[in-house]
Enzyme design. Structure first.
Site, PDB file in Angstrom:
ATOM      1  N   ASP A  39       0.858  -1.196   0.000  1.00  0.00           N
ATOM      2  CA  ASP A  39       0.000   0.000   0.000  1.00  0.00           C
ATOM      3  C   ASP A  39       0.890   1.239   0.000  1.00  0.00           C
ATOM      4  OD1 ASP A  39      -2.614   1.196   2.296  1.00  0.00           O
ATOM      5  OD2 ASP A  39      -1.585   2.141   0.618  1.00  0.00           O
ATOM      6  N   ILE A  40       0.797   2.025  -1.034  1.00  0.00           N
ATOM      7  CA  ILE A  40       1.693   3.200  -1.194  1.00  0.00           C
ATOM      8  C   ILE A  40       1.587   4.151  -0.009  1.00  0.00           C
ATOM      9  CG2 ILE A  40       0.069   4.711  -2.461  1.00  0.00           C
ATOM     10  CD1 ILE A  40       2.427   5.332  -4.389  1.00  0.00           C
ATOM     11  N   ASN A  63      -7.947  11.397 -11.259  1.00  0.00           N
ATOM     12  CA  ASN A  63      -8.712  11.649 -12.490  1.00  0.00           C
ATOM     13  C   ASN A  63      -8.807  13.163 -12.664  1.00  0.00           C
ATOM     14  OD1 ASN A  63     -11.154  12.759 -11.188  1.00  0.00           O
ATOM     15  ND2 ASN A  63     -11.342  10.675 -10.380  1.00  0.00           N
ATOM     16  N   GLY A  83      -9.620   3.073  -6.097  1.00  0.00           N
ATOM     17  CA  GLY A  83      -8.222   2.636  -6.224  1.00  0.00           C
ATOM     18  C   GLY A  83      -7.245   3.376  -5.316  1.00  0.00           C
ATOM     19  N   VAL A  84      -6.074   3.661  -5.887  1.00  0.00           N
ATOM     20  CA  VAL A  84      -5.035   4.308  -5.074  1.00  0.00           C
ATOM     21  C   VAL A  84      -5.454   5.732  -4.702  1.00  0.00           C
ATOM     22  CG1 VAL A  84      -3.640   5.185  -7.024  1.00  0.00           C
ATOM     23  CG2 VAL A  84      -2.532   4.596  -4.876  1.00  0.00           C
ATOM     24  N   ASP A  85      -6.242   6.372  -5.569  1.00  0.00           N
ATOM     25  CA  ASP A  85      -6.762   7.720  -5.288  1.00  0.00           C
ATOM     26  C   ASP A  85      -7.578   7.693  -3.985  1.00  0.00           C
ATOM     27  OD1 ASP A  85      -8.636  10.058  -7.459  1.00  0.00           O
ATOM     28  OD2 ASP A  85      -7.401  10.385  -5.687  1.00  0.00           O
ATOM     29  N   SER A 145      -2.590   4.112 -14.240  1.00  0.00           N
ATOM     30  CA  SER A 145      -3.508   3.696 -15.312  1.00  0.00           C
ATOM     31  C   SER A 145      -3.760   2.200 -15.422  1.00  0.00           C
ATOM     32  CB  SER A 145      -3.040   4.203 -16.697  1.00  0.00           C
ATOM     33  OG  SER A 145      -3.307   5.583 -16.830  1.00  0.00           O
ATOM     34  N   THR A 146      -3.068   1.382 -14.622  1.00  0.00           N
ATOM     35  CA  THR A 146      -3.201  -0.082 -14.808  1.00  0.00           C
ATOM     36  C   THR A 146      -4.363  -0.674 -14.021  1.00  0.00           C
ATOM     37  OG1 THR A 146      -1.702  -0.601 -12.967  1.00  0.00           O
ATOM     38  CG2 THR A 146      -0.702  -0.328 -15.163  1.00  0.00           C
ATOM     39  N   GLY A 147      -5.118   0.134 -13.319  1.00  0.00           N
ATOM     40  CA  GLY A 147      -6.294  -0.356 -12.592  1.00  0.00           C
ATOM     41  C   GLY A 147      -7.563   0.009 -13.326  1.00  0.00           C
TER      42      GLY A 147
HETATM   43  N1  APR Z   1      -1.248   1.382  -3.085  1.00  0.00           N
HETATM   44  C1  APR Z   1      -0.553   1.163  -4.231  1.00  0.00           C
HETATM   45  N2  APR Z   1      -1.128   0.825  -5.402  1.00  0.00           N
HETATM   46  C2  APR Z   1      -2.478   0.703  -5.394  1.00  0.00           C
HETATM   47  C3  APR Z   1      -3.272   0.931  -4.248  1.00  0.00           C
HETATM   48  C4  APR Z   1      -2.601   1.263  -3.049  1.00  0.00           C
HETATM   49  N3  APR Z   1      -3.257   1.497  -1.901  1.00  0.00           N
HETATM   50  N4  APR Z   1      -4.590   0.735  -4.593  1.00  0.00           N
HETATM   51  C5  APR Z   1      -4.603   0.398  -5.891  1.00  0.00           C
HETATM   52  N5  APR Z   1      -3.338   0.364  -6.381  1.00  0.00           N
HETATM   53  C6  APR Z   1      -2.872   0.050  -7.731  1.00  0.00           C
HETATM   54  C7  APR Z   1      -3.818  -0.720  -8.609  1.00  0.00           C
HETATM   55  O1  APR Z   1      -3.745  -2.123  -8.328  1.00  0.00           O
HETATM   56  C8  APR Z   1      -3.229  -0.392  -9.988  1.00  0.00           C
HETATM   57  O2  APR Z   1      -2.138  -1.244 -10.265  1.00  0.00           O
HETATM   58  O3  APR Z   1      -2.691   1.280  -8.407  1.00  0.00           O
HETATM   59  C9  APR Z   1      -2.711   1.029  -9.804  1.00  0.00           C
HETATM   60  C10 APR Z   1      -3.577   2.092 -10.457  1.00  0.00           C
HETATM   61  O4  APR Z   1      -4.935   1.691 -10.330  1.00  0.00           O
HETATM   62  P1  APR Z   1      -6.116   2.742  -9.968  1.00  0.00           P
HETATM   63  O5  APR Z   1      -5.936   3.199  -8.590  1.00  0.00           O
HETATM   64  O6  APR Z   1      -7.383   2.088 -10.352  1.00  0.00           O
HETATM   65  O7  APR Z   1      -5.801   3.990 -10.923  1.00  0.00           O
HETATM   66  P2  APR Z   1      -5.926   4.112 -12.503  1.00  0.00           P
HETATM   67  O8  APR Z   1      -5.941   2.799 -13.196  1.00  0.00           O
HETATM   68  O9  APR Z   1      -4.869   5.121 -12.881  1.00  0.00           O
HETATM   69  O10 APR Z   1      -7.371   4.747 -12.689  1.00  0.00           O
HETATM   70  C11 APR Z   1      -7.575   6.047 -12.205  1.00  0.00           C
HETATM   71  O11 APR Z   1      -9.312   5.359 -10.764  1.00  0.00           O
HETATM   72  O12 APR Z   1      -9.330   5.648  -8.531  1.00  0.00           O
HETATM   73  C12 APR Z   1      -9.780   6.177  -9.694  1.00  0.00           C
HETATM   74  O13 APR Z   1      -9.976   8.509  -9.258  1.00  0.00           O
HETATM   75  C13 APR Z   1      -9.231   7.536  -9.957  1.00  0.00           C
HETATM   76  O14 APR Z   1     -10.711   7.907 -11.784  1.00  0.00           O
HETATM   77  C14 APR Z   1      -9.372   7.600 -11.438  1.00  0.00           C
HETATM   78  C15 APR Z   1      -9.040   6.187 -11.877  1.00  0.00           C
END
Ligand code: APR
Length: 176
Positions: free
Chosen positions: A14-15, A28, A36-38, A123-125
């Site tokens: 977890d970052i 976003n 997600g990480v946001d 972007s990978t989530g």
């Molecule tokens: N710590 C580290 N990495 C994480 C965490 C965390 N706590 N939670 C998720 N991730 C990873 C996911 O597994 C993925 O590999 O972060 C990467 C990016 O995934 P997302 O968080 O879904 O972000 P992204 O794919 O860039 O999509 C962005 O998602 O959360 C929304 O507001 C955000 O609309 C935007 C979109």
């Protein structure tokens, strides 16, 4: 500080748990939080982060850009919010936009005088970018950015949230 002095470290977890100067957020365009990480970063930082985003970035941000805020309740002193491209098949300029996220986030890190920075796999989530292509762009762009003289960055942590992603980062850092 040259590229040779800066370590690029893959790490799984977890970052928000990391003790670094800068945590990069995969946000976003609204810059008003999300999943997600946001979501994890906003939960860790507390409501003052959202308040600062509203105040400093009333019109949100743009894809590829890097938008600085304080870290609030996080260990990190700063959060740099970057907006990755949504994967749309790969022929809509996604790779250049993803590279911009890494380049601009590291440039903003250097401009802050920060020494350590952690970046998620942007972007990978939810945005659906294929993991291997994204990881290759991350490794290449981070290395290219660290070749710039005078950046002052001592450590870049590429954060994986799965063992699969960690293995991909490890492979590319060894072979690319
Ligand atoms: N710590 C580290 N990495 C994480 C965490 C965390 N706590 N939670 C998720 N991730 C990873 C996911 O597994 C993925 O590999 O972060 C990467 C990016 O995934 P997302 O968080 O879904 O972000 P992204 O794919 O860039 O999509 C962005 O998602 O959360 C929304 O507001 C955000 O609309 C935007 C979109």
């Amino acid at each position: 500080m040259s590229e040779l002095d800066t370590s690029i470290r893959p790490w799984e977890g977890d970052i928000t748990a990391l003790n670094v100067d800068v945590i990069v957020n995969a946000a976003n365009k609204s810059l008003r939080g999300g999943g997600g990480v946001d979501g994890a970063i906003h939960r860790g930082a507390g409501p003052a982060l959202l308040e600062e985003c509203r105040t400093r970035y009333p019109d949100g941000g743009f894809t590829g850009g890097a938008f600085v805020t304080a870290g609030h309740r996080l260990n990190a002193k700063w959060v740099i919010h970057t907006i990755g491209p949504h994967w749309d098949g790969g022929d809509r300029g996604e790779s250049d936009l993803l590279a911009d996220c890494y380049r601009n986030s590291l440039q903003a890190t250097a401009d802050l005088g920060a020494r350590t920075v952690a970046l998620p796999a942007i972007s990978t989530g939810i945005f659906g970018y294929p993991a291997e292509e994204a990881a290759l762009i991350a490794v290449h762009t981070v290395r290219e950015s660290l070749r710039e003289p005078g950046h002052g960055i001592e450590e870049v942590v590429l954060v994986a949230f799965s063992s699969r992603m960690l293995a991909i980062y490890q492979r590319f850092l060894e072979t690319e």
